[in-house]
Design a protein around this motif. Structure first.
Motif, PDB file in Angstrom:
ATOM      1  N   ILE A 579       0.814  -1.214   0.000  1.00  0.00           N
ATOM      2  CA  ILE A 579       0.000   0.000   0.000  1.00  0.00           C
ATOM      3  C   ILE A 579       0.851   1.269   0.000  1.00  0.00           C
ATOM      4  O   ILE A 579       0.473   2.278  -0.597  1.00  0.00           O
ATOM      5  CB  ILE A 579      -0.973  -0.031   1.213  1.00  0.00           C
ATOM      6  N   THR A 580       2.015   1.235   0.653  1.00  0.00           N
ATOM      7  CA  THR A 580       2.857   2.435   0.683  1.00  0.00           C
ATOM      8  C   THR A 580       3.435   2.749  -0.697  1.00  0.00           C
ATOM      9  O   THR A 580       3.602   3.914  -1.062  1.00  0.00           O
ATOM     10  CB  THR A 580       3.997   2.265   1.703  1.00  0.00           C
ATOM     11  N   ILE A 581       3.750   1.717  -1.464  1.00  0.00           N
ATOM     12  CA  ILE A 581       4.246   1.922  -2.833  1.00  0.00           C
ATOM     13  C   ILE A 581       3.158   2.537  -3.695  1.00  0.00           C
ATOM     14  O   ILE A 581       3.397   3.479  -4.476  1.00  0.00           O
ATOM     15  CB  ILE A 581       4.720   0.591  -3.440  1.00  0.00           C
ATOM     16  N   ILE A 582       1.948   2.032  -3.534  1.00  0.00           N
ATOM     17  CA  ILE A 582       0.825   2.580  -4.299  1.00  0.00           C
ATOM     18  C   ILE A 582       0.584   4.037  -3.920  1.00  0.00           C
ATOM     19  O   ILE A 582       0.304   4.887  -4.769  1.00  0.00           O
ATOM     20  CB  ILE A 582      -0.438   1.735  -4.061  1.00  0.00           C
ATOM     21  N   ALA A 583       0.703   4.343  -2.610  1.00  0.00           N
ATOM     22  CA  ALA A 583       0.514   5.727  -2.161  1.00  0.00           C
ATOM     23  C   ALA A 583       1.529   6.656  -2.815  1.00  0.00           C
ATOM     24  O   ALA A 583       1.202   7.774  -3.230  1.00  0.00           O
ATOM     25  CB  ALA A 583       0.622   5.798  -0.643  1.00  0.00           C
ATOM     26  N   ALA A 584       2.775   6.210  -2.923  1.00  0.00           N
ATOM     27  CA  ALA A 584       3.801   7.033  -3.575  1.00  0.00           C
ATOM     28  C   ALA A 584       3.483   7.233  -5.050  1.00  0.00           C
ATOM     29  O   ALA A 584       3.667   8.333  -5.606  1.00  0.00           O
ATOM     30  CB  ALA A 584       5.167   6.376  -3.403  1.00  0.00           C
TER      31      ALA A 584
END
Length: 667
Positions: A579-584
C-alpha cells in the motif's frame, strides 16, 4: 507575663496542693481522736480553717493565671490579624473547593476588588490552576503573572480541629528578579557562522568585470543587515563569516524570519542563478566554546540540507528558517573526485565490506548498494548487503540478482553481519544518513569505519562519526552519486548488466523518468550506465504493476480532496498489498493534474500512518513533513505517524500545512 513568674506561680500551686493533702490527712486523724480527747476538736477546726484558706488562695492564683493567659492570647491574635491584614504580602485562605474564606488588604489591592469572600478563586485568578496544586497536598510554589507583574505563589495546606483542609496562598512579588534574569539571559553571547552557498557558480555565470561588484554588494548587504542588529560580523574566508551576537538580537532576527535570506537572494548583477546563504547559530548559554560547537553543527546541517536557510541549535532542538530554493547543481567534479579517492583508500585498507541501506529498501537504495558492491569487487574485497527481506519495490530486481550465480551470498541477515564484522570491516551506508532509518542501527554502533553516501537533505539525527561522508542534496539519486564514484575508482570500469540496470533503475525511479531533479550530470551518469550494458527496456519491466494495483491507484485518485486550491490530499485504503508503494505512485500521479502544486497521500500499515508527499515549483513538502517528524527533499518527502487514525493524521497534516504558511516558507 515573664517566664520565671509563671514558674513561681506553678510552684506555689503545687505547694498549696501538697499542704491541702497533708491537712486532709491531719483532719482524718483528728476525726479518729474526736471521741478520745477534747483537744482534737480544736485541732480539727484549725486544720479546716487552714484548708479553706489554701483553697481560696489557690483559686485566686488560678484566676489570675487565666486572666494573664487570655490577655496574652488576645495580644497574639491581635498581632497575627494585624500582621496578615496589613502586611504588603498578599495572602488568601481558601477551602478545598476553591472558595475564599479570608484574605488580607494586600490581596484585595492586588485584585482591585473588596468583596471577594466566598467567591471562588478560579473566577478571580483563572491562571492560578489551584486545583492542580490542591491535588499535590504539600508545600509547593509556582509563578503567575497578575497585572503585568510576576508573583511567586506559595501554597501551604493546614487543618484545624474538626474542620476540613484549608489552603493558604502567599504571593511574593518577584517581577524585578525575573526582569534581571531575562536581561542576563538576553545579554549572553553566542556564536554563529554564515556562508555564501554558491559563490563559485555565481561568479562563473557573470562577466569577469562584474564579479568584484557582485562580491562587494553581497558583503555590504550582509554587513549592513547584521550591523542594524548589533551583531559583530567577521569574514574568515572568501565566502564565510563568523557572527558574534547576543540572545536578544537572535530573538529579533527570528521575528524577521531571517529575511536576510530573501534580501541576498534578490541581488541581481547580471547573475542567472539566485545567490543563497547558509546560517548556523548555536544558542548554547553554557559557554562560548559550546555555542561555537553547536553553531558548527547547525551550519553543517544547513549546508547538508542544500543551503539557503538558517538553522538555530538550542540543546537538542533545531529551528529552521528558509530553505525555499531548489538545490543548485554543481558542475565541478573536484569534490566527487576527492571523495572517490578517499573511498578507494578505505577500500584498500578494509578486509571486507558490509553495505547497508534504510528500512523498507527501495530501488535507489538497492541500486546504490549494487554499485558499491562492484566498487569493492574491483579491489578484490568481498562485499555483502544487509537485508532482512525484500520489499515489493525491489522484488523484480531482487529476483534477478538471486537467480544469478555470481551473487550467491550477496545478501545476509543483520545478525550474520554483526557476527562477521571486524575492526577492519568497512561499513558503507547508502541512501540514508539518519540513524533511525537504518536497516540495523546496531551495526553502526559496533563498526569502527563507516562511509555514508546519500542524496537526501540532512536531518537532526544524521550520522556524525563517519570517516567519509558524501552527501549532495542537488544530486538526483544515490545511484547517480555511485555511478560518478565508480568512474574515478578505475580507468576501465566494467559493470555486469544486472548492476548497470540496478543503477539506472534507481536513477529512473528517483527522477520520475528523468523529469524531477534531472540535471546534466544525471544524463551523463545514465549515458555511462547505458554504455556499461544497462537496457532501458529491462529497467522498465522492473516497474510493471498488476491490475489490482492500478485499480487501487484509480480509486485513490478518484477520492482526492483539494486543500488551499492547489494541494491534493488522498488516502489509499482497503486490503491492498504494498500500500505504501501505491501511495507514492498516487502522489506522483496527482501532480499531473493541472493547478496542483503539491500532493499528500496517506496509507495505513500496522497501526502506522504513512504520508507520501510530492511537490512542484516552490512548494517545500520537506518542511511540511519535518513538522510531522519526517523529512526528504523539497519535492519528495514523507512522514510516519504512529498511534493515530486516518482522520487524526489528516488533521495533523492540515495543522502542519497551516504552520508552513505561517512561517512564510512558500512566499
Amino acid at each position: 507575663m515573664k517566664i520565671h513568674s509563671k514558674k513561681r506561680f506553678s510552684y506555689t500551686i503545687i505547694l498549696l496542693r501538697c499542704c491541702q493533702i497533708l491537712l486532709i490527712i491531719g483532719m482524718i486523724i483528728q476525726c479518729m481522736k474526736l471521741f478520745s480527747t477534747s483537744e482534737a476538736i480544736v485541732e480539727l477546726g484549725i486544720y479546716f480553717a487552714i484548708l479553706l484558706v489554701s483553697i481560696i488562695w489557690e483559686r485566686q492564683i488560678m484566676h489570675f493565671i487565666k486572666q494573664e493567659v487570655a490577655h496574652e492570647v488576645e495580644n497574639i491574635t491581635t498581632i497575627k490579624d494585624s500582621m496578615f491584614s496589613n502586611v504588603v504580602l498578599p495572602v488568601v485562605v481558601i477551602e478545598e473547593v476553591g472558595n475564599i474564606r479570608w484574605c488580607n488588604k494586600a490581596f484585595q489591592i492586588l485584585l482591585k476588588e473588596k468583596n471577594i469572600i466566598d467567591k471562588n478563586i478560579k473566577t478571580l485568578l483563572p491562571d492560578l490552576k489551584s486545583g492542580e496544586w490542591i491535588l499535590e497536598k504539600q508545600h509547593t510554589q509556582k509563578k503567575i503573572v497578575i497585572g503585568g507583574k510576576t508573583y511567586q505563589v506559595m501554597l501551604e495546606a493546614f487543618t484545624r480541629e474538626n474542620q476540613s483542609v484549608q489552603y493558604a496562598f502567599y504571593f511574593v512579588d518577584c517581577t524585578e528578579n525575573e526582569k534581571l534574569k531575562l536581561q542576563i539571559e538576553d545579554e549572553k553571547t553566542i556564536i554563529g557562522y554564515l556562508c555564501i552557498d554558491n559563490i563559485d557558480e555565481i561568479t562563473h555565470s557573470i562577466e569577469e568585470v562584474r564579479r568584484p561588484m557582485l562580491l562587494a554588494i553581497i558583503d555590504r548587504k550582509i554587513n549592513l543587515w547584521f550591523k542594524e542588529r548589533e551583531v559583530v560580523v567577521a569574514r574568515i574566508e572568501r565566502d564565510k563569516y563568523m557572527l558574534v551576537l547576543s540572545c536578544r538580537e537572535l530573538k529579533k532576527m527570528e521575528e524577521t524570519k531571517f529575511d536576510i535570506l530573501d534580501q541576498v537572494r534578490n541581488i541581481q548583477v547580471g547573475n542567472e542563478l539566485p545567490i543563497t546563504i547558509s546560517i548556523g547559530i548555536g544558542n548554547n548559554l553554557s559557554g562560548l566554546a559550546s555555542s561555537r560547537e553547536d553553531a558548527r553543527i547547525a551550519f553543517d546541517l544547513a549546508q547538508g540540507r542544500g543551503g539557503d536557510q538558517a538553522i538555530i541549535k538550542y540543546n537538542d532542538k533545531y529551528t529552521f528558517y528558509g530553505g525555499k530554493t531548489k538545490e543548485v547543481e554543481k558542475s565541478a567534479r573536484v569534490k566527487v573526485r576527492i571523495k572517490a579517492y578517499a573511498f578507494k583508500e578505505l577500500l584498500h585498507e578494509a578486509d571486507q565490506v558490509i553495505i547497508m541501506g534504510h528500512k523498507n529498501i527501495d530501488m535507489d537504495c538497492l541500486g546504490a548498494a549494487m554499485g558499491v558492491y562492484r566498487g569493492a569487487a574491483i579491489f578484490g574485497k568481498k562485499a555483502q548487503i544487509v537485508l532482512r527481506e525484500p520489499t515489493f519495490a525491489i522484488k523484480g530486481l531482487y529476483d534477478r540478482i538471486v537467480a544469478s550465480k555470481e551473487y550467491d551470498d550477496l545478501f545476509i541477515e543483520p545478525e550474520e553481519a554483526e557476527r562477521i564484522m571486524t575492526k577492519d570491516t568497512l561499513l558503507v551506508i547508502v541512501d540514508t544518513q539518519r540513524r533511525s532509518y537504518l536497516e540495523e542501527p546496531e551495526l553502526l554502533e559496533i563498526s569502527e569505519k563507516v562511509v555514508v553516501f546519500d542524496h537526501h537533505r540532512k536531518s537532526t539525527d544524521y550520522i556524525e562519526d563517519a570517516v567519509l561522508t558524501y552527501s549532495e542534496p542537488f544530486i538526483s539519486s544515490t545511484c547517480e552519486m555511485i555511478a560518478e564514484i565508480l568512474n574515478y575508482l578505475s580507468d576501465k570500469i566494467k559493470l555486469n548488466p544486472i548492476e548497470a540496470d540496478a543503477l539506472l533503475a534507481g536513477i529512473t525511479i528517483d527522477t520520475k523518468n528523468f523529469v524531477f531533479k534531472a540535471g546534466v550530470r544525471t544524463f551523463e551518469a545514465a549515458a555511462f550506465l547505458r554504455r556499461s550494458g544497462a537496457d532501458s527496456t529491462r529497467v522498465r519491466m522492473l516497474f510493471q504493476n498488476d491490475m489490482g494495483t492500478y485499480r487501487a491507484r484509480a480509486k485513490a485518485i478518484q477520492m482526492t480532496e483539494v486543500w488551499h486550491d492547489d494541494f491534493a490530499v488522498s488516502v489509499v485504503s482497503g486490503e491492498v498489498q504494498h500500500i505504501t508503494i501505491i501511495a507514492a505512485q498516487v502522489a506522483d500521479e496527482l501532480l499531473n493534474i493541472k493547478g496542483i502544486k503539491a500532493s499528500f497521500v496517506l496509507s495505513e500499515v500496522d497501526d502506522c500512518i504513512f504520508i507520501s508527499a510530492r511537490a512542484l515549483g516552490d512548494t517545500n513538502v520537506q518542511r511540511i513533513m519535518e513538522l510531522l517528524g519526517g523529512g526528504g527533499h523539497l519535492g519528495i518527502a514523507g512522514a510516519q505517524l504512529k498511534d493515530v487514525t486516518i482522520d487524526m493524521a489528516k488533521q495533523k497534516l492540515k495543522e502542519a500545512i497551516a504552520l508552513y504558511f505561517e512561517e512564510g516558507e512558500s512566499k
